[in-house]
Design a protein around this motif. Structure first.
Motif, PDB file in Angstrom:
ATOM      1  N   CYS A  96       0.865  -1.180   0.000  1.00 52.00           N
ATOM      2  CA  CYS A  96       0.000   0.000   0.000  1.00 52.00           C
ATOM      3  C   CYS A  96       0.898   1.225   0.000  1.00 52.00           C
ATOM      4  CB  CYS A  96      -0.902  -0.011   1.231  1.00 52.00           C
ATOM      5  SG  CYS A  96      -1.953   1.455   1.353  1.00 52.00           S
ATOM      6  N   ILE A  97       0.638   2.140  -0.919  1.00 50.49           N
ATOM      7  CA  ILE A  97       1.466   3.332  -1.051  1.00 50.49           C
ATOM      8  C   ILE A  97       0.614   4.568  -0.796  1.00 50.49           C
ATOM      9  CG2 ILE A  97       2.837   4.714  -2.672  1.00 50.49           C
ATOM     10  CD1 ILE A  97       3.523   1.993  -4.050  1.00 50.49           C
ATOM     11  N   LEU A  98       1.138   5.438   0.050  1.00 49.55           N
ATOM     12  CA  LEU A  98       0.465   6.682   0.389  1.00 49.55           C
ATOM     13  C   LEU A  98       1.111   7.808  -0.409  1.00 49.55           C
ATOM     14  CD1 LEU A  98      -1.383   8.448   2.155  1.00 49.55           C
ATOM     15  CD2 LEU A  98       0.332   8.303   3.969  1.00 49.55           C
ATOM     16  N   GLN A  99       0.291   8.567  -1.096  1.00 51.29           N
ATOM     17  CA  GLN A  99       0.784   9.674  -1.913  1.00 51.29           C
ATOM     18  C   GLN A  99       0.208  10.983  -1.416  1.00 51.29           C
ATOM     19  OE1 GLN A  99      -0.450   9.545  -6.024  1.00 51.29           O
ATOM     20  NE2 GLN A  99       0.094  11.671  -6.359  1.00 51.29           N
ATOM     21  N   LYS A 100       1.084  11.935  -1.181  1.00 47.84           N
ATOM     22  CA  LYS A 100       0.645  13.300  -0.878  1.00 47.84           C
ATOM     23  C   LYS A 100       1.298  14.217  -1.898  1.00 47.84           C
ATOM     24  CE  LYS A 100       0.875  17.111   2.365  1.00 47.84           C
ATOM     25  NZ  LYS A 100       1.642  17.707   3.479  1.00 47.84           N
ATOM     26  N   ASP A 101       0.466  14.820  -2.740  1.00 50.27           N
ATOM     27  CA  ASP A 101       0.969  15.632  -3.838  1.00 50.27           C
ATOM     28  C   ASP A 101       2.008  14.815  -4.630  1.00 50.27           C
ATOM     29  OD1 ASP A 101      -0.688  17.752  -3.057  1.00 50.27           O
ATOM     30  OD2 ASP A 101       0.764  18.393  -1.561  1.00 50.27           O
ATOM     31  N   GLY A 102       3.271  15.251  -4.689  1.00 52.56           N
ATOM     32  CA  GLY A 102       4.264  14.507  -5.470  1.00 52.56           C
ATOM     33  C   GLY A 102       5.116  13.558  -4.645  1.00 52.56           C
ATOM     34  N   MET A 103       4.791  13.415  -3.358  1.00 44.15           N
ATOM     35  CA  MET A 103       5.607  12.585  -2.473  1.00 44.15           C
ATOM     36  C   MET A 103       4.904  11.257  -2.196  1.00 44.15           C
ATOM     37  SD  MET A 103       6.999  13.658   1.297  1.00 44.15           S
ATOM     38  CE  MET A 103       5.344  14.001   1.885  1.00 44.15           C
ATOM     39  N   VAL A 104       5.653  10.147  -2.238  1.00 41.64           N
ATOM     40  CA  VAL A 104       5.057   8.843  -1.961  1.00 41.64           C
ATOM     41  C   VAL A 104       5.853   8.115  -0.879  1.00 41.64           C
ATOM     42  CG1 VAL A 104       4.122   8.534  -4.285  1.00 41.64           C
ATOM     43  CG2 VAL A 104       6.407   7.683  -3.771  1.00 41.64           C
ATOM     44  N   GLN A 105       5.153   7.291  -0.122  1.00 39.91           N
ATOM     45  CA  GLN A 105       5.814   6.453   0.874  1.00 39.91           C
ATOM     46  C   GLN A 105       5.024   5.160   1.046  1.00 39.91           C
ATOM     47  OE1 GLN A 105       4.344   7.793   5.250  1.00 39.91           O
ATOM     48  NE2 GLN A 105       5.673   9.288   4.269  1.00 39.91           N
ATOM     49  N   LYS A 106       5.745   4.085   1.284  1.00 34.68           N
ATOM     50  CA  LYS A 106       5.088   2.801   1.528  1.00 34.68           C
ATOM     51  C   LYS A 106       4.434   2.857   2.896  1.00 34.68           C
ATOM     52  CE  LYS A 106       5.815  -2.167   1.221  1.00 34.68           C
ATOM     53  NZ  LYS A 106       6.727  -3.250   0.827  1.00 34.68           N
ATOM     54  N   MET A 107       3.201   2.390   2.988  1.00 35.31           N
ATOM     55  CA  MET A 107       2.471   2.470   4.245  1.00 35.31           C
ATOM     56  C   MET A 107       2.572   1.151   4.984  1.00 35.31           C
ATOM     57  SD  MET A 107      -1.154   4.340   4.738  1.00 35.31           S
ATOM     58  CE  MET A 107      -2.372   3.067   4.683  1.00 35.31           C
ATOM     59  N   SER A 108       2.809   1.226   6.293  1.00 33.90           N
ATOM     60  CA  SER A 108       2.851   0.016   7.106  1.00 33.90           C
ATOM     61  C   SER A 108       1.937   0.190   8.306  1.00 33.90           C
ATOM     62  CB  SER A 108       4.278  -0.289   7.566  1.00 33.90           C
ATOM     63  OG  SER A 108       4.792   0.795   8.310  1.00 33.90           O
ATOM     64  N   HIS A 109       1.315  -0.915   8.735  1.00 36.59           N
ATOM     65  CA  HIS A 109       0.384  -0.889   9.855  1.00 36.59           C
ATOM     66  C   HIS A 109       1.127  -0.503  11.132  1.00 36.59           C
ATOM     67  CE1 HIS A 109      -3.215  -1.439  11.915  1.00 36.59           C
ATOM     68  NE2 HIS A 109      -3.194  -2.730  12.148  1.00 36.59           N
ATOM     69  N   GLY A 110       0.579   0.477  11.867  1.00 40.32           N
ATOM     70  CA  GLY A 110       1.236   0.899  13.098  1.00 40.32           C
ATOM     71  C   GLY A 110       2.354   1.886  12.864  1.00 40.32           C
ATOM     72  N   SER A 111       2.455   2.416  11.651  1.00 39.64           N
ATOM     73  CA  SER A 111       3.513   3.364  11.314  1.00 39.64           C
ATOM     74  C   SER A 111       3.371   4.645  12.136  1.00 39.64           C
ATOM     75  CB  SER A 111       3.422   3.683   9.820  1.00 39.64           C
ATOM     76  OG  SER A 111       4.214   4.796   9.498  1.00 39.64           O
ATOM     77  N   SER A 112       4.511   5.279  12.426  1.00 39.80           N
ATOM     78  CA  SER A 112       4.492   6.561  13.149  1.00 39.80           C
ATOM     79  C   SER A 112       4.604   7.730  12.178  1.00 39.80           C
ATOM     80  CB  SER A 112       5.643   6.611  14.162  1.00 39.80           C
ATOM     81  OG  SER A 112       6.882   6.424  13.494  1.00 39.80           O
TER      82      SER A 112
END
Length: 341
Positions: A73-89
């Motif tokens: 699962c990848i989270l995108q905000k505008d042009g920035m992306v990060q892999k999402m993990s359960h319990g992430s800070s």
């Protein structure tokens, strides 16, 4: 997805709803086909549905052939992306969680937030499309029942209550069917309404019994909802009821026309005059009502008929759990060669 070197190439759109858009895509490195679901996080309800699906699928530690697999699962905000993990800070992830909990946007609404789910690609459409475009087949019916009961037992073992089982949310994968005598693989999908039952207040070492995990949010799709769901006090036995509706409809090819989409859908119901009423709603009004099974066919194997009646019992305690259901369907499929579908 949005970076200098995208990991996936989107090929075509294969589905669209108020919740998101699904694409067929290719993994650049391997050319493997995947499904990519893009969800716009512009409203709290979208965020809640997306997070429910993410939490359910990411909580499963092992794979099951009949449950859709979340690759990442990848989270995108505008042009920035990060892999999402359960319990992430991660602050972006926590803003989504806060949005879901509070029911209001907890991030800058001017930013474009998206969640991208990378999952199994299913090339055969959904269960409605597959079955209603083919002649009834005893072999297919048997295969589908066994696959569905196996998937549900797996989900309940993993403390997941699906809450929206219906043919629309059961996908068909034909890609592994190499021989003409093999049936396609079903995959239970769409976990946006699912609930993961936690061990809060109990011994965390002991597995949670989903049949003792009570929920109070009435959700699902009318024609597959158990009577107790309409009242808002139910357990995983509601999934058993929904599967009973699906199996009964599949065996007898019982369909209705969806008023919004005008599509023909598999689903059992009760006739009241000229009206068709969801079985769960009818049983809520009259718990002692005797369901007419079979309703179209001249006969049905006695064991199958009894099992469907138990799955659709007005009292959830009279329904088998997912583990008993799986065992009984295996017995019916392999030990009783005379049952008529």
């Amino acid at each position: 997805m949005v970076s200098s070197q995208p990991k996936y190439d989107l090929i075509r759109e294969v589905g669209r709803g108020s919740y998101g858009v699904v694409y067929e895509a290719l993994v650049r490195k391997t050319s493997a086909r995947v499904a990519v679901k893009k969800i716009r996080c512009h409203a709290p309800e979208n965020v809640e549905l997306a997070l429910r699906e993410f939490w359910a699928l990411s909580s499963i530690k092992s794979q099951h052939p009949n449950v859709i697999h979340l690759e990442e699962c990848i989270l995108q905000k505008d042009g920035m992306v990060q892999k999402m993990s359960h319990g992430s800070s991660s602050s972006l992830y926590l803003q989504l969680v806060e949005t879901s909990l509070k029911g209001e946007i907890a991030f800058d609404p001017r930013s474009a937030y998206y969640l991208w789910f990378v999952m199994d690609f299913c090339d055969g459409g959904d269960m409605n499309e597959y079955l209603l475009s083919r002649k009834p087949s005893r072999k297919t019916n048997t295969s589908f029942m066994l696959q569905l009961s196996s998937a549900l037992a797996f989900l309940h073992k993993n403390q997941i209550i699906h809450r929206d089982l219906k043919p629309d949310n059961i996908l068909i994968s034909q890609s592994r069917v190499d021989a003409s005598d093999l049936e396609p693989t079903l995959k239970v999908a769409d976990f946006g309404l699912s609930k993961v039952c936690s061990a809060l207040g109990q011994n965390p070492e002991e597995p949670v019994n989903v049949n003792k995990c009570f929920l109070s949010t009435a959700c699902g799709t009318d024609f597959y909802m158990a009577p107790e769901v309409w009242e808002g006090h139910y357990t995983a036995k509601a999934d058993i009821f929904a599967l009973g509706i699906i199996i009964w409809a599949m065996l007898e090819r019982i369909t209705f026309i969806d008023t919004e989409t005008k599509k023909e859908l598999l689903g059992s119901y009760v006739k009241q005059g000229t009206e068709i009423v969801p079985v769960g709603e009818a049983l809520l009004e009259n718990p002692k009502m005797e369901l007419l099974i079979p309703v179209k066919k001249k006969s049905m194997n006695a064991h199958m008929k009894q099992l469907i009646k138990e799955m659709l019992a007005a009292n959830p305690q009279d329904r088998p759990d997912a583990f008993e259901l799986e065992l009984r369907l295996v017995k019916i499929a392999f030990k009783d060669s005379n049952w008529d579908t």
